[in-house]
Scaffold this motif. Sequence first.
Motif, PDB file in Angstrom:
ATOM      1  N   MET A   1       0.806  -1.188   0.000  1.00 22.62           N
ATOM      2  CA  MET A   1       0.000   0.000   0.000  1.00 22.62           C
ATOM      3  C   MET A   1       0.856   1.263   0.000  1.00 22.62           C
ATOM      4  O   MET A   1       0.378   2.301  -0.406  1.00 22.62           O
ATOM      5  CB  MET A   1      -0.900   0.010   1.215  1.00 22.62           C
ATOM      6  CG  MET A   1      -1.980  -1.006   1.206  1.00 22.62           C
ATOM      7  SD  MET A   1      -3.412  -0.146   1.729  1.00 22.62           S
ATOM      8  CE  MET A   1      -4.627  -1.160   1.056  1.00 22.62           C
ATOM      9  N   SER A   3       3.324   1.881  -1.863  1.00 18.18           N
ATOM     10  CA  SER A   3       3.680   2.274  -3.218  1.00 18.18           C
ATOM     11  C   SER A   3       2.537   3.008  -3.920  1.00 18.18           C
ATOM     12  O   SER A   3       2.763   3.751  -4.857  1.00 18.18           O
ATOM     13  CB  SER A   3       4.096   1.053  -4.024  1.00 18.18           C
ATOM     14  OG  SER A   3       3.000   0.176  -4.140  1.00 18.18           O
ATOM     15  N   THR A   4       1.302   2.819  -3.497  1.00 17.22           N
ATOM     16  CA  THR A   4       0.191   3.524  -4.135  1.00 17.22           C
ATOM     17  C   THR A   4       0.131   4.979  -3.693  1.00 17.22           C
ATOM     18  O   THR A   4      -0.368   5.824  -4.428  1.00 17.22           O
ATOM     19  CB  THR A   4      -1.137   2.846  -3.788  1.00 17.22           C
ATOM     20  OG1 THR A   4      -1.296   2.827  -2.379  1.00 17.22           O
ATOM     21  CG2 THR A   4      -1.173   1.445  -4.357  1.00 17.22           C
ATOM     22  N   LYS A   5       0.674   5.293  -2.524  1.00 19.90           N
ATOM     23  CA  LYS A   5       0.658   6.672  -2.044  1.00 19.90           C
ATOM     24  C   LYS A   5       1.946   7.417  -2.374  1.00 19.90           C
ATOM     25  O   LYS A   5       2.073   8.581  -2.045  1.00 19.90           O
ATOM     26  CB  LYS A   5       0.453   6.692  -0.526  1.00 19.90           C
ATOM     27  CG  LYS A   5      -0.908   6.198  -0.116  1.00 19.90           C
ATOM     28  CD  LYS A   5      -1.086   6.347   1.366  1.00 19.90           C
ATOM     29  CE  LYS A   5      -2.482   5.898   1.763  1.00 19.90           C
ATOM     30  NZ  LYS A   5      -2.730   6.080   3.180  1.00 19.90           N
TER      31      LYS A   5
END
Length: 116
Positions: A1, A3-5
């Motif tokens: 998660m 890496s998505t932010k």
Amino acid sequence: MASTKDARRPDLIVPYQEPAGKTDNPELSSTLSSTLPMAAIFMRNRYVGWAAVAFSLQSWLGESEETQKSASSPGYFAVGMSLMSLIVTYLPLFLPPSPGLQQGSSTEAPAPVPPA
């Protein structure tokens, strides 16, 4: 998660470039090798003359290709000047001043006149 932010964009990454060195970096040894001969000539001090020879030889033998390119005068010029200052300091041994010249100032009192 995580890496998505991540908001960093790989296309905006700028690689690190080391800054160029300063070209106006005066070296202490070259400064001493150019000023000590003048001090030896002005003060007529033999020890300063020998120090000038030692510093100028050290500066001449230790200069790199970069300092040769950026220097205003070659290293052997400083060696020549220091040898010249050494000659000037030893010159009174070989050519002593004439005895007719007085080593006084022009503001001293005149010599006393003997009574007639």
